[in-house]
Design an enzyme around this catalytic site. Structure first.
Site, PDB file in Angstrom:
ATOM      1  N   GLU A 285       0.858  -1.184  -0.098  1.00 52.88           N
ATOM      2  CA  GLU A 285       0.052   0.060   0.091  1.00 52.88           C
ATOM      3  C   GLU A 285       0.899   1.257   0.068  1.00 52.88           C
ATOM      4  OE1 GLU A 285      -3.263   0.240  -0.475  1.00 52.88           O
ATOM      5  OE2 GLU A 285      -3.170  -2.030  -0.370  1.00 52.88           O
ATOM      6  N   ASP A 366       3.548  -4.263  -5.921  1.00 48.84           N
ATOM      7  CA  ASP A 366       4.257  -5.612  -5.619  1.00 48.84           C
ATOM      8  C   ASP A 366       5.741  -5.596  -5.764  1.00 48.84           C
ATOM      9  OD1 ASP A 366       1.711  -6.368  -5.032  1.00 48.84           O
ATOM     10  OD2 ASP A 366       1.454  -7.840  -6.704  1.00 48.84           O
TER      11      ASP A 366
END
Length: 424
Positions: A285, A366
């Protein structure tokens, strides 16, 4: 001869329904596959796969029914002139109560009140079935019927409190906007979005959930250390009681400038095996923030909003548009609704494009978390969340490309593994 706007809109809606149903059928076939994708063999347990498969098929079957009812109702509402009838009827109701139906703001609010009641009535059976049959059957629903009703009433009260001032402001801006109408409308919506992003987590979200500071301990320390290492201005770290309504899990962050906050669902903390997996999810995040994904998305939305209002100004006085849908007057809100119907083809293309960008952002976030050293815990955390949320294990590539804003788990794990191989 006037252009048949209404017929064109209904025709496109039906074509899109046929196309999306075709994609749904492809996805339904993928969901019924008896085996895990090879990438997930030995990673996802057979028990979790069977549960995920059953849950996904149940949701898919329900989706077929709800989408058919939706297209049938929406087409009938347009073809049989329900909207103009409802507009006239709302004016009659105002007259019977002694209010001035010629006042466009009053008339519009009466119309919207009727639409809200109708929407609640027609949506309620689907919401109840989804929550108390499908989600309940698969162990996700934690709500009581009274909590469900209470949330629904709170939502209606919020709409009644917040909606009228916004609607009145939009009508006045359109009536007095002149040649710079599109800019004025965009400016109003821009300010409104900032205000809502500010007050929603502070005033509105707490009406539905309880937010408590994350207790002192290893998890809090590691998240604060990670945020500090990235110069993320973390001011508050909350846990939200998502488990009171559902066992699905999530995490998000919000706030402007130097006042950022992170919210963890209590279910996320419960489901992940260890602290590192939760921290890896937060690292993902924070990757969105560090890579400016949130800002890019916000700017894209603002540009699209301005373009939409620009398009609206070109047709807002089109008698042919209003008459095609059965209106003999040209109310502001009705004009906005009809314009939104006419640009449905463009909206579908834009949505597809935004999904492509969103999936690219997910891969980048990611990779960001992996580069921070969270490759294994991120991989384990993604697998755990997929298992616990019973997300679809097999996905049709066409369906996911069109609908998904996040890449399927198989693709995300492959990207992480590929990066690891390159590093080796």
């Amino acid at each position: 001869m006037a252009f048949p706007y209404m017929e064109a809109v209904v025709g496109f809606m039906i074509l899109m329904y046929i196309f999306e149903t075709y994609l749904d059928l492809r996805q339904h076939a993928a969901l019924k596959l008896p085996n895990l994708p090879k990438t997930l063999e030995g990673v996802i347990s057979q028990e979790k796969f069977e549960k995920s498969r059953a849950y996904s098929i149940d949701k898919s079957n329900f989706h077929f029914v709800s989408q058919f009812v939706t297209i049938a109702m929406d087409s009938a509402i347009l073809l049989y002139g329900v909207l103009p009838w409802f507009w006239k009827k709302s004016g009659s109701v105002l007259d019977s109560t002694g209010l001035d139906a010629e006042n466009e703001i009053y008339h519009t609010l009466a119309f919207l009140a009727g639409v809200m009641i109708w929407s609640q009535i027609t949506d309620l059976p689907f919401s109840l079935y989804s929550t108390f049959v499908i989600e309940e059957r698969h162990g996700f629903n934690k709500q009581t019927i009274w909590l469900f009703i209470r949330d629904m009433i709170k939502g209606m009260i919020l709409a009644i409190v917040i909606g009228p001032p916004i609607v009145a402001a939009i009508i006045l801006i359109v009536q007095k906007g002149g040649p710079y109408l599109a800019i004025y409308l965009w400016g109003f919506m821009f300010v409104l979005s900032l205000v809502m992003m500010t007050i929603y987590p502070v005033l509105i979200a707490p009406l539905f959930n309880k937010f408590t500071p994350l207790p002192e301990g290893e998890l809090r320390t590691k998240i604060e250390t990670l945020a500090s290492s990235l110069n993320f201005p973390l001011k508050k770290l909350f846990v939200v009681d998502g488990s009171t309504r559902s066992s699905h899990s999530n995490a998000y962050m919000y706030g402007f400038f130097k006042n950022k906050r992170i919210v963890l669902y209590d279910t996320l903390i419960q489901q992940c095996k260890n602290v590192e997996e939760v921290v890896a999810v937060i690292a993902h995040e924070l990757g969105h923030w560090k890579l400016n994904h949130t800002m890019y998305s916000f700017i894209a939305v603002q540009v699209l909003t301005l373009l939409q209002f620009g398009g609206y100004t070109l047709v807002k006085n089109s008698k042919d548009l209003f008459m095609s849908f059965g209106f003999d007057t040209q109310p502001v809100l009705i004009g906005l609704i009809l314009f939104q119907h006419t640009i449905i083809p463009i909206q579908h293309l834009v949505s597809f494009g935004l999904n492509l960008v969103s999936r690219a952002f997910e891969f980048q976030a990611d990779a960001f978390a992996k580069n921070l050293g969270y490759s294994k815990p991120l991989r384990d955390g993604l697998v755990k969340l997929q298992e616990e949320n019973l997300s679809a294990m097999n996905t049709d590539p066409w369906y996911s490309a069109y609908h998904y804003s996040h890449p399927p788990l198989v693709e995300r794990l492959a990207a992480i593994d590929e990066a690891d191989k390159k590093a080796d």
